[in-house]
Design a protein around this motif. Structure first.
Motif, PDB file in Angstrom:
ATOM      1  N   ASP A  16       0.963  -1.072   0.179  1.00 14.57           N
ATOM      2  CA  ASP A  16       0.004  -0.084  -0.028  1.00 14.57           C
ATOM      3  C   ASP A  16       0.831   1.335  -0.005  1.00 14.57           C
ATOM      4  OD1 ASP A  16      -2.093  -1.864   0.204  1.00 14.57           O
ATOM      5  OD2 ASP A  16      -2.528  -1.277   2.362  1.00 14.57           O
ATOM      6  N   LEU A  17       0.559   2.236  -0.719  1.00 15.43           N
ATOM      7  CA  LEU A  17       1.161   3.692  -0.723  1.00 15.43           C
ATOM      8  C   LEU A  17      -0.021   4.484  -0.363  1.00 15.43           C
ATOM      9  CD1 LEU A  17       2.880   3.548  -4.176  1.00 15.43           C
ATOM     10  CD2 LEU A  17       3.858   2.801  -2.079  1.00 15.43           C
ATOM     11  N   ILE A  18       0.189   4.946   0.927  1.00 18.42           N
ATOM     12  CA  ILE A  18      -0.772   5.965   1.660  1.00 18.42           C
ATOM     13  C   ILE A  18      -0.124   7.079   1.520  1.00 18.42           C
ATOM     14  CG2 ILE A  18      -2.087   6.273   3.509  1.00 18.42           C
ATOM     15  CD1 ILE A  18      -2.574   3.333   2.147  1.00 18.42           C
ATOM     16  N   GLY A  19      -1.028   8.129   0.670  1.00 23.77           N
ATOM     17  CA  GLY A  19      -0.735   9.543   0.809  1.00 23.77           C
ATOM     18  C   GLY A  19      -1.617  10.413   1.615  1.00 23.77           C
ATOM     19  N   LEU A  20      -1.247  11.142   2.452  1.00 25.50           N
ATOM     20  CA  LEU A  20      -2.085  12.043   3.403  1.00 25.50           C
ATOM     21  C   LEU A  20      -1.876  13.476   3.121  1.00 25.50           C
ATOM     22  CD1 LEU A  20      -3.799  12.372   5.835  1.00 25.50           C
ATOM     23  CD2 LEU A  20      -1.789  12.168   7.214  1.00 25.50           C
ATOM     24  N   ILE A  35       3.656  10.430   2.348  1.00 25.75           N
ATOM     25  CA  ILE A  35       3.577   9.302   1.725  1.00 25.75           C
ATOM     26  C   ILE A  35       4.124   8.176   2.298  1.00 25.75           C
ATOM     27  CG2 ILE A  35       3.444   7.931  -0.472  1.00 25.75           C
ATOM     28  CD1 ILE A  35       3.594  10.436  -1.956  1.00 25.75           C
ATOM     29  N   ASP A  36       3.495   6.927   2.778  1.00 26.99           N
ATOM     30  CA  ASP A  36       4.199   6.221   3.621  1.00 26.99           C
ATOM     31  C   ASP A  36       3.886   4.842   2.623  1.00 26.99           C
ATOM     32  OD1 ASP A  36       5.112   7.138   5.793  1.00 26.99           O
ATOM     33  OD2 ASP A  36       3.125   7.286   6.553  1.00 26.99           O
ATOM     34  N   THR A  37       4.745   4.074   2.786  1.00 30.88           N
ATOM     35  CA  THR A  37       4.729   2.491   2.182  1.00 30.88           C
ATOM     36  C   THR A  37       4.405   1.615   3.203  1.00 30.88           C
ATOM     37  OG1 THR A  37       6.131   3.093   0.376  1.00 30.88           O
ATOM     38  CG2 THR A  37       5.613   0.679   0.804  1.00 30.88           C
ATOM     39  N   ILE A  38       3.186   0.761   3.210  1.00 25.17           N
ATOM     40  CA  ILE A  38       2.855  -0.287   4.278  1.00 25.17           C
ATOM     41  C   ILE A  38       2.781  -1.386   3.697  1.00 25.17           C
ATOM     42  CG2 ILE A  38       2.342   1.611   6.106  1.00 25.17           C
ATOM     43  CD1 ILE A  38      -0.567   1.078   5.422  1.00 25.17           C
ATOM     44  N   THR A  94       4.008  -7.773  -7.695  1.00 25.43           N
ATOM     45  CA  THR A  94       2.920  -7.670  -6.640  1.00 25.43           C
ATOM     46  C   THR A  94       1.921  -6.548  -7.116  1.00 25.43           C
ATOM     47  OG1 THR A  94       4.878  -8.544  -5.212  1.00 25.43           O
ATOM     48  CG2 THR A  94       3.164  -7.054  -4.319  1.00 25.43           C
ATOM     49  N   SER A  95       0.608  -7.057  -6.328  1.00 24.05           N
ATOM     50  CA  SER A  95      -0.350  -6.183  -6.789  1.00 24.05           C
ATOM     51  C   SER A  95       0.023  -4.692  -5.594  1.00 24.05           C
ATOM     52  CB  SER A  95      -1.690  -6.758  -6.081  1.00 24.05           C
ATOM     53  OG  SER A  95      -1.674  -7.086  -4.893  1.00 24.05           O
ATOM     54  N   LEU A  96      -0.582  -3.491  -6.085  1.00 22.87           N
ATOM     55  CA  LEU A  96      -0.076  -2.321  -5.576  1.00 22.87           C
ATOM     56  C   LEU A  96      -1.769  -1.557  -5.217  1.00 22.87           C
ATOM     57  CD1 LEU A  96       2.882  -0.948  -7.263  1.00 22.87           C
ATOM     58  CD2 LEU A  96       2.675  -2.043  -5.305  1.00 22.87           C
ATOM     59  N   TYR A  97      -1.649  -0.956  -4.075  1.00 26.18           N
ATOM     60  CA  TYR A  97      -2.789  -0.202  -3.692  1.00 26.18           C
ATOM     61  C   TYR A  97      -2.281   1.216  -3.272  1.00 26.18           C
ATOM     62  CZ  TYR A  97      -7.002   1.401  -0.770  1.00 26.18           C
ATOM     63  OH  TYR A  97      -8.041   1.957  -0.411  1.00 26.18           O
ATOM     64  N   VAL A  98      -2.804   2.263  -4.059  1.00 29.90           N
ATOM     65  CA  VAL A  98      -2.657   3.558  -3.897  1.00 29.90           C
ATOM     66  C   VAL A  98      -3.931   4.401  -3.122  1.00 29.90           C
ATOM     67  CG1 VAL A  98      -1.731   5.589  -4.621  1.00 29.90           C
ATOM     68  CG2 VAL A  98      -0.952   3.585  -5.715  1.00 29.90           C
ATOM     69  N   ALA A  99      -3.768   4.916  -2.067  1.00 28.30           N
ATOM     70  CA  ALA A  99      -4.763   5.573  -1.385  1.00 28.30           C
ATOM     71  C   ALA A  99      -4.306   6.967  -1.208  1.00 28.30           C
ATOM     72  CB  ALA A  99      -5.118   4.868  -0.110  1.00 28.30           C
ATOM     73  N   ILE A 100      -5.206   7.864  -1.645  1.00 26.52           N
ATOM     74  CA  ILE A 100      -5.092   9.298  -1.069  1.00 26.52           C
ATOM     75  C   ILE A 100      -6.037   9.714  -0.050  1.00 26.52           C
ATOM     76  CG2 ILE A 100      -5.200  11.753  -1.983  1.00 26.52           C
ATOM     77  CD1 ILE A 100      -3.041   9.887  -3.143  1.00 26.52           C
ATOM     78  N   ILE A 284      -9.716   1.019  17.499  1.00 27.00           N
ATOM     79  CA  ILE A 284      -7.984   0.830  17.451  1.00 27.00           C
ATOM     80  C   ILE A 284      -7.193   1.000  16.422  1.00 27.00           C
ATOM     81  CG2 ILE A 284      -6.083  -0.679  18.291  1.00 27.00           C
ATOM     82  CD1 ILE A 284      -8.160  -1.921  20.423  1.00 27.00           C
ATOM     83  N   THR A 285      -7.590   0.384  15.366  1.00 30.57           N
ATOM     84  CA  THR A 285      -6.965   0.566  13.971  1.00 30.57           C
ATOM     85  C   THR A 285      -6.922   1.947  13.689  1.00 30.57           C
ATOM     86  OG1 THR A 285      -7.727  -1.836  13.551  1.00 30.57           O
ATOM     87  CG2 THR A 285      -7.005  -0.544  11.588  1.00 30.57           C
ATOM     88  N   ILE A 286      -7.823   2.641  13.473  1.00 35.85           N
ATOM     89  CA  ILE A 286      -7.830   3.869  12.894  1.00 35.85           C
ATOM     90  C   ILE A 286      -6.994   5.103  13.707  1.00 35.85           C
ATOM     91  CG2 ILE A 286     -10.051   3.688  11.726  1.00 35.85           C
ATOM     92  CD1 ILE A 286     -11.195   5.541  13.978  1.00 35.85           C
ATOM     93  N   GLN A 287      -6.637   4.361  14.809  1.00 33.58           N
ATOM     94  CA  GLN A 287      -5.639   5.492  15.583  1.00 33.58           C
ATOM     95  C   GLN A 287      -4.012   5.170  15.243  1.00 33.58           C
ATOM     96  OE1 GLN A 287      -6.761   7.950  17.687  1.00 33.58           O
ATOM     97  NE2 GLN A 287      -8.506   7.087  16.553  1.00 33.58           N
ATOM     98  N   HIS A 288      -3.835   4.326  14.319  1.00 37.85           N
ATOM     99  CA  HIS A 288      -2.135   4.189  13.927  1.00 37.85           C
ATOM    100  C   HIS A 288      -2.286   4.259  12.240  1.00 37.85           C
ATOM    101  CE1 HIS A 288       1.644   1.974  13.216  1.00 37.85           C
ATOM    102  NE2 HIS A 288       1.555   2.197  14.542  1.00 37.85           N
ATOM    103  N   LYS A 289      -1.084   4.689  11.772  1.00 40.02           N
ATOM    104  CA  LYS A 289      -0.802   4.854  10.517  1.00 40.02           C
ATOM    105  C   LYS A 289      -0.972   3.687   9.589  1.00 40.02           C
ATOM    106  CE  LYS A 289       4.092   4.710  10.406  1.00 40.02           C
ATOM    107  NZ  LYS A 289       5.422   5.395  10.091  1.00 40.02           N
TER     108      LYS A 289
END
Length: 307
Positions: A16-20, A35-38, A94-100, A284-289
């Motif tokens: 996952d590539l997560i852009g904030l 942008i974080d890669t997770i 590998t499959s990739l997911y990009v979220a803005i 709990i999950t939404i409190q972490h990047k």
């Protein structure tokens, strides 16, 4: 031999590539942010959450043979998630997911490149029927092709299947297997598409849930974001309100919720407590990047439920 409950998860593992965005998003323009890669993937996220909650997990996924795939495989092994029966596809990506994420830390737009899951051979399921059948529950998700969903649910009628609808675009893949599901978990957009019904009033969720129950689903859960969860079985239909929290990242909340549902089912919790436990997982999950909170565990969720 472990005394932990076991569950099978069949689904995607991807990067996952997560852009904030730091400020309000301006479309058709370059925006300033981070942008974080997770490591992610709906199936993988659910599998990791279940492992944190004390389950032994057989994770059946499709991996490429690139560096990303090696990292994904290593992470599963490090967590103790079995990928022994997963499939590796040579000369693939590998499959990739990009979220803005917008400046409120909620999803604004996402793109997924998951061609590796388009043509899963029947042998992937047929060769692993005994493995899947060993566990009472099997979690599926709609990154899988329709043929795979249909094959596994047809061949294993005694297995309890829980399905995560993933997205509005992919949810329709579940239409042909809804009557074979023990649990259907979706959001309100996915519920509208799958039921061919429109939500105008809160009471419309009751009609949609009744529709799915009439099709043969045992338990239905429709997540409503900050507005809570609409859920029901043959005995009750209800809407549970959420505590309003400011999220760090909403990516992965639904996957944690699904893991919480499986926990509630295997622990014999009633519907109300199951929803509260699953909601605790999501909160709990939404409190972490990351898409999976690294410290989530049974005790943390139980403590969250009491707040």
């Amino acid at each position: 031999m472990s005394n932990s409950p076991k569950v099978t998860v069949i689904g995607a593992s991807n990067v996952d590539l997560i852009g904030l965005a730091k400020e309000k998003l301006i479309f058709e323009d370059s925006n300033i942010g981070t942008i974080d890669t997770i490591l992610g993937g709906v199936g993988r996220n659910i599998a990791e959450n279940l492992k944190h909650l004390g389950f032994d997990v057989d994770f059946l996924s499709v991996f490429a043979d690139d560096e990303f795939a090696h990292t994904l495989k290593k992470s599963c092994k490090d967590f103790g998630i079995s990928i022994e029966h997963s499939l590796t596809v040579k000369e693939s990506k590998t499959s990739l997911y990009v979220a803005i994420m917008d400046h409120y830390r909620d999803l604004a737009l996402a793109l997924s490149a998951m061609d590796i899951y388009d043509d899963i051979p029947d042998s992937f399921i047929l060769d692993n029927l005994d493995v899947i059948a060993e566990n009472e529950f099997c979690v599926l998700e709609t990154n899988l092709p329709v043929a795979t969903l249909e094959l596994v649910t047809e061949k294993l009628p005694n297995t309890k299947f829980a399905l995560e609808a993933v997205s509005a675009k992919k949810a329709l893949k579940a239409l042909s297997v809804i009557d074979r599901l023990h649990i259907l978990k979706c959001n309100y957009k996915e519920a509208e598409l799958l039921s061919d019904m429109t939500v105008q009033y809160e009471s419309d969720f009751e009609k949609i849930i009744a529709h799915f129950l009439g099709m043969g689903v045992e338990k239905v859960f429709i997540t409503l974001g900050k507005d809570g969860v609409a859920y029901g079985d043959k005995n009750e239909i209800f809407i549970n309100k959420n505590n309003i929290l400011t999220p760090v990242n909403t990516n992965g909340a639904g996957d944690a919720f699904m893991a919480g549902l499986i926990y509630g089912e295997t622990k014999g919790l009633d519907l109300y407590d199951t929803v509260n436990f699953a909601t605790g997982c999501a909160q709990i999950t939404i409190q972490h990047k990351n898409a999976v909170h690294p410290d989530i565990c049974e005790q943390m969720v139980l403590k969250t439920m009491m707040q």
